[in-house]
Design a protein around this motif. Sequence first.
Motif, PDB file in Angstrom:
ATOM      1  N   GLU A   1       4.099  13.228 -14.890  1.00 41.46           N
ATOM      2  CA  GLU A   1       4.926  13.479 -16.072  1.00 41.46           C
ATOM      3  C   GLU A   1       4.059  13.811 -17.281  1.00 41.46           C
ATOM      4  OE1 GLU A   1       8.678  10.556 -15.032  1.00 41.46           O
ATOM      5  OE2 GLU A   1       7.059   9.785 -16.295  1.00 41.46           O
ATOM      6  N   LEU A   2       2.821  13.362 -17.233  1.00 41.75           N
ATOM      7  CA  LEU A   2       1.860  13.625 -18.312  1.00 41.75           C
ATOM      8  C   LEU A   2       0.482  13.716 -17.694  1.00 41.75           C
ATOM      9  CD1 LEU A   2       1.159  13.600 -21.468  1.00 41.75           C
ATOM     10  CD2 LEU A   2       0.696  11.162 -21.114  1.00 41.75           C
ATOM     11  N   PHE A   3      -0.274  14.753 -18.048  1.00 41.28           N
ATOM     12  CA  PHE A   3      -1.660  14.843 -17.603  1.00 41.28           C
ATOM     13  C   PHE A   3      -2.455  15.567 -18.675  1.00 41.28           C
ATOM     14  CE2 PHE A   3      -5.439  16.406 -15.625  1.00 41.28           C
ATOM     15  CZ  PHE A   3      -5.789  15.429 -14.711  1.00 41.28           C
TER      16      PHE A   3
ATOM     17  N   TYR B   1      -3.045  10.020 -17.994  1.00 42.80           N
ATOM     18  CA  TYR B   1      -1.922  10.505 -17.196  1.00 42.80           C
ATOM     19  C   TYR B   1      -0.840   9.442 -17.028  1.00 42.80           C
ATOM     20  CZ  TYR B   1      -4.186   8.255 -13.072  1.00 42.80           C
ATOM     21  OH  TYR B   1      -4.757   7.375 -12.190  1.00 42.80           O
ATOM     22  N   ARG B   2       0.361   9.942 -16.818  1.00 45.55           N
ATOM     23  CA  ARG B   2       1.513   9.087 -16.519  1.00 45.55           C
ATOM     24  C   ARG B   2       2.156   9.625 -15.248  1.00 45.55           C
ATOM     25  NH1 ARG B   2       4.172   9.753 -20.915  1.00 45.55           N
ATOM     26  NH2 ARG B   2       5.781  11.187 -20.138  1.00 45.55           N
ATOM     27  N   VAL B   3       2.285   8.765 -14.257  1.00 46.44           N
ATOM     28  CA  VAL B   3       2.739   9.177 -12.935  1.00 46.44           C
ATOM     29  C   VAL B   3       3.954   8.366 -12.528  1.00 46.44           C
ATOM     30  CG1 VAL B   3       2.152   9.080 -10.473  1.00 46.44           C
ATOM     31  CG2 VAL B   3       0.509  10.020 -12.098  1.00 46.44           C
ATOM     32  N   LYS B   4       4.987   9.041 -12.032  1.00 47.84           N
ATOM     33  CA  LYS B   4       6.159   8.356 -11.495  1.00 47.84           C
ATOM     34  C   LYS B   4       6.042   8.288  -9.981  1.00 47.84           C
ATOM     35  CE  LYS B   4      11.208   8.154 -11.590  1.00 47.84           C
ATOM     36  NZ  LYS B   4      12.456   8.724 -12.145  1.00 47.84           N
TER      37      LYS B   4
ATOM     38  N   THR C   1       4.631   6.575   0.091  1.00 48.94           N
ATOM     39  CA  THR C   1       3.302   7.200   0.131  1.00 48.94           C
ATOM     40  C   THR C   1       2.682   7.205  -1.259  1.00 48.94           C
ATOM     41  OG1 THR C   1       3.926   8.607   2.006  1.00 48.94           O
ATOM     42  CG2 THR C   1       2.027   9.300   0.698  1.00 48.94           C
ATOM     43  N   GLY C   2       3.490   7.563  -2.260  1.00 46.66           N
ATOM     44  CA  GLY C   2       2.996   7.543  -3.637  1.00 46.66           C
ATOM     45  C   GLY C   2       2.641   6.145  -4.089  1.00 46.66           C
ATOM     46  N   ARG C   3       3.456   5.174  -3.691  1.00 46.49           N
ATOM     47  CA  ARG C   3       3.178   3.778  -4.053  1.00 46.49           C
ATOM     48  C   ARG C   3       1.849   3.315  -3.470  1.00 46.49           C
ATOM     49  NH1 ARG C   3       6.567  -1.381  -1.754  1.00 46.49           N
ATOM     50  NH2 ARG C   3       5.884  -2.945  -3.278  1.00 46.49           N
TER      51      ARG C   3
ATOM     52  N   GLY D   1       9.993   4.321  -7.875  1.00 50.17           N
ATOM     53  CA  GLY D   1      10.717   4.430  -9.144  1.00 50.17           C
ATOM     54  C   GLY D   1       9.900   3.952 -10.331  1.00 50.17           C
ATOM     55  N   SER D   2       8.802   3.222 -10.072  1.00 51.68           N
ATOM     56  CA  SER D   2       7.936   2.754 -11.160  1.00 51.68           C
ATOM     57  C   SER D   2       7.144   3.925 -11.747  1.00 51.68           C
ATOM     58  CB  SER D   2       6.957   1.692 -10.653  1.00 51.68           C
ATOM     59  OG  SER D   2       7.619   0.549 -10.197  1.00 51.68           O
TER      60      SER D   2
END
Length: 617
Positions: A26-28, A45-48, A53-55, A121-122
């Motif tokens: 969402e931000l880089f 950075y901000r990552v959702k 897998t992402g978690r 979702g975090s």
Amino acid sequence: MMAHLFCAGTGEGRWANPEEAPIQYELFNRDITIKADSSEEIVEYRVKILNETGRENFGIFRTFFNQNIQKIEILEAKSIHDGLETKVPSKNIEIKPVVSEPNGFDQMMQASVTYPNVSVGSTIYLKFKLTIFKQPFPNYYSRSFYLGQEGVWTHCNVNITSHLPLHIMLNDPRQKFVMTEKKEGEKQLISLHLKEGEKFYEELVNEPHNSFLSDDHATRFAVSTFNSFDDFAKASALGFQTVIDEPLPPLLQEIKQEAVKGATLSDQINIVTSKLAEKIRYLSDRTTIEGRFSPRSLKVTVTSATGDCKDFSAATVAILKALGHNAHVALVIRGAGYLAPQKLLPSVEGVNHAIVKVTDKDGKIFWVDPTNVMSIAGKIFPDIANRPAVVLDLEHPSYDVISDVDPESAKTIVESEIELNGDLQNVKGKVILTGEDTLAIAGATLFDSEQAVQEKVIKMISGEATPLNKIVNLPDLRARIVPESLRVEFSFSQKNNLLRTNLGHGVSIDSTWGGVYTQTVDGQEGTMYVGTPSTLKRKKIIKDINGKDLSKLDFSLVTPWLKVIRKCDLQEGNTVIAEDVVILKSFISAAEINSAEFKKLKESIKEYCQNVAVIFP
């Protein structure tokens, strides 16, 4: 059973949809300030987290840095879930040494951040500063980035303020980014940002396991103070030349005296590299000295009895030069399946291995990798073949291309006789390996017992670990200098290994080599790596069997990638099946895979080389 259902095959190759990504950037932001001898980088950075897998991949942040020339500071780290922000406690932020390197090498460190309360979702947020306070060369800087990978990108800003003149490379095949450049006094300002409203995710789906997105088709951005590989070679050569010009320590003098006995240049190279491998233990190639891709002194290498690729290459060149040969260190990317991009800027990060280029009086070139346990001068190790090499010659630097392995050199010849006795199949034969194919077993008993090697060989030939009455006669596999050819003789028996059909028994002549070509998918987007160019010659004699209509199994195929000839006939009352397979190219592009010619190749292999057998009553 369920695992087989999910892994049974692939569908149509395609680019992944943004909804399939494991995370979303969402931000880089990356702000870089470059000075003459240092640089500072602020990364935010901000990552959702979008799935498990992402978690798993982003729940812990890890990065490595060189303590001798770099410093990392974690400025802010937090996780956000259901609107609740949780700051990462200090106990969850670690900066610690990696396993200590031997005498003379830099100390690598690891920085890690473990986020609390991370679920699907975090959102996680990180801001850190990387300071580089010493560069490998004066007035040097380089940096490269792959964009659109790991997850879907909805935001990306890279801003560079440089007091050094930078060259820029942007490979943006899908036109997702905007780049600007301007001068502000003595400073160069470079800005790269993702276009407004884009959701960029560069990942392939449903591709074969040996398919990859080549760098020519990947979104990449790089800057470097070097634009010429010759200039980069000269700068890199200085650190090597100082070491190469040192007096040879006693051990290297002994190796030189031994090498003098070699009748040819190949013999002398093999003696030098095999003796170095015997006396000095090889370490990782990732070692540096204050960030420099340079060797330690010859004395330190010999005293420690350990060395990385730079130490081995410097020692090899020093000995060969003392013998009167034209030898230089060369820098490459090592690794099987490496395909060099067309657009590339010279940089320290753009090489990972040091080898040696030797040129004889007639201009013949030997590409030598002294870090290998085995020595095979005049041939090319597959993990350095077919790629560029930066030759570190102060007077005549060059950017060469190492030739590919010649399939006429790298050969495997398999001849077998099969006698049928009821449900018992008695097999005897031989395997002859030549050229680069000898590396499949050369030196094997330096690592394993002879019995263990015999067991591996018989399993490879028979397809099972414990066939009946197995006998394997191996050549000498302890020699570090590889001979022109290696010969293995074998015999074994197998029960119930024949095909059973309503027309009688059969012997399979399936061609397992064909699978790499038939597993391609419609619409494939990735380049395919099929292996090193080589020749396989197989001859199978089925004793006392008069096969019928054998010519129906004859097969010929000539393409730019592969050449196959199969001939089946009767000879002295025996059924004889001879097959020659020549791999001509290591890489096949997506455009080639989707061509009519390749599709014809694929269908021909399916028709003539899969589920094929000789049936007899």
